[in-house]
Design an enzyme around this catalytic site. Structure first.
Site, PDB file in Angstrom:
ATOM      1  N   SER A 145       0.854  -1.187   0.000  1.00 57.35           N
ATOM      2  CA  SER A 145       0.000   0.000   0.000  1.00 57.35           C
ATOM      3  C   SER A 145       0.886   1.231   0.000  1.00 57.35           C
ATOM      4  CB  SER A 145      -0.886   0.013   1.260  1.00 57.35           C
ATOM      5  OG  SER A 145      -1.531   1.261   1.437  1.00 57.35           O
ATOM      6  N   TYR A 158      -2.562  -0.509  10.334  1.00 53.78           N
ATOM      7  CA  TYR A 158      -2.386  -0.823   8.910  1.00 53.78           C
ATOM      8  C   TYR A 158      -1.042  -0.305   8.403  1.00 53.78           C
ATOM      9  CZ  TYR A 158      -3.717  -1.120   3.936  1.00 53.78           C
ATOM     10  OH  TYR A 158      -3.788  -1.405   2.593  1.00 53.78           O
TER      11      TYR A 158
END
Length: 268
Positions: A145, A158
């Site tokens: 990501s 995350y």
């Protein structure tokens, strides 16, 4: 670098293949003639993806899997080896996100996100790695990501997991270069998937609320269309998205500016 060839005839194992980027990747690789083993927890959705791939003309096998189950990872890989005698490509795509202030988020949130996004990915990699080293060939693709490159508020778990992936795979890339194994890290920006909807809140429960940024992100098929040429070109790290990708460059060249921007950040 070896292995910068197409996927035709390659045995490919994809986790998180039942929806979003994983589903789009599966269909793209089906069109390229890959032999697919598709894993996810949801059997019905997984079978749907496999059926679409078979309709395209590919060999596609549904391989249900909870990536947090070590024995299940080994069993899944054993099935692939028994049926194909090899694995050419592992695509680690399964993951979960989170939303919540650090001060409010339970440790269970951090443990669960790290278990799914980091430890399970490492375990799948370590499971297939000895055979790739012996074969002196292989490719491991990790869907990370932008949050592996810089961090935003409300996504601390995350961001931590994705940063950890970059540290691990950058190290692994250097170790396995001599074995002609390619490590490719993919850093999506906003993609229109269910990742925000299914993200954990500060109490560890699914939010069941989508973010505007994700809803307005790239469609998964378009994301994969942009991704595939860069995978085939053999790029070690691939960043794809909209204006949010500018954060990578701001982080590198003007980190203090990025810090000031993030103080004002509110999720949308």
């Amino acid at each position: 670098m070896a292995n910068r060839t197409g996927f035709n005839g390659k045995v490919v194992w994809i986790t998180g293949a039942s929806s979003g980027i994983g589903e789009a990747l599966s269909k793209s690789l089906a069109r390229q003639g890959a032999i697919l083993y598709l894993s996810a927890r949801s059997l019905d959705a997984l079978e749907n993806t496999a059926r679409q791939c078979r309709d395209i003309g590919a060999q596609a096998h549904a391989l249900p899997l909870d990536v947090t189950d070590s024995s299940a990872i080994k069993a899944a890989y054993d099935r692939i080896k028994n049926e194909q005698n090899k694995l050419d490509v592992l695509i680690n795509n399964a993951g979960i996100s989170s939303r919540g202030l650090v001060v409010e988020s339970s440790m269970e949130v951090y443990r669960k996100v790290m278990e799914i996004d980091f430890f399970s990915t490492v375990e799948a990699t370590k499971t297939v790695l000895p055979d790739m080293i012996q074969a002196n060939s292989g490719r491991i693709i990790v869907i990370s990501s932008l949050m592996g490159k810089f961090s935003t508020p409300y996504r601390s778990a995350y961001c931590a997991a994705k940063h950890a992936l970059h540290g691990f795979y950058d190290s692994l890339r250097a170790e396995v270069f001599k074995h002609h194994i390619q490590i490719q890290l993919v850093c999506p920006g906003f993609v229109s998937t269910q990742i925000a909807y299914k993200a954990l809140n500060h109490q560890g429960q699914s939010r069941l609320v989508n973010d505007e940024s994700n809803k307005n992100g790239l469609p998964p098929d378009e994301f994969v269309d942009r991704l595939m040429p860069q995978l085939l070109a053999g790029k070690d790290e691939i960043v794809i998205g909209g204006k949010e990708t500018r954060g990578v460059w701001v982080k590198r060249f003007a980190p203090a500016l990025l810090n000031r921007i993030m103080r004002k950040f509110e999720p949308k």
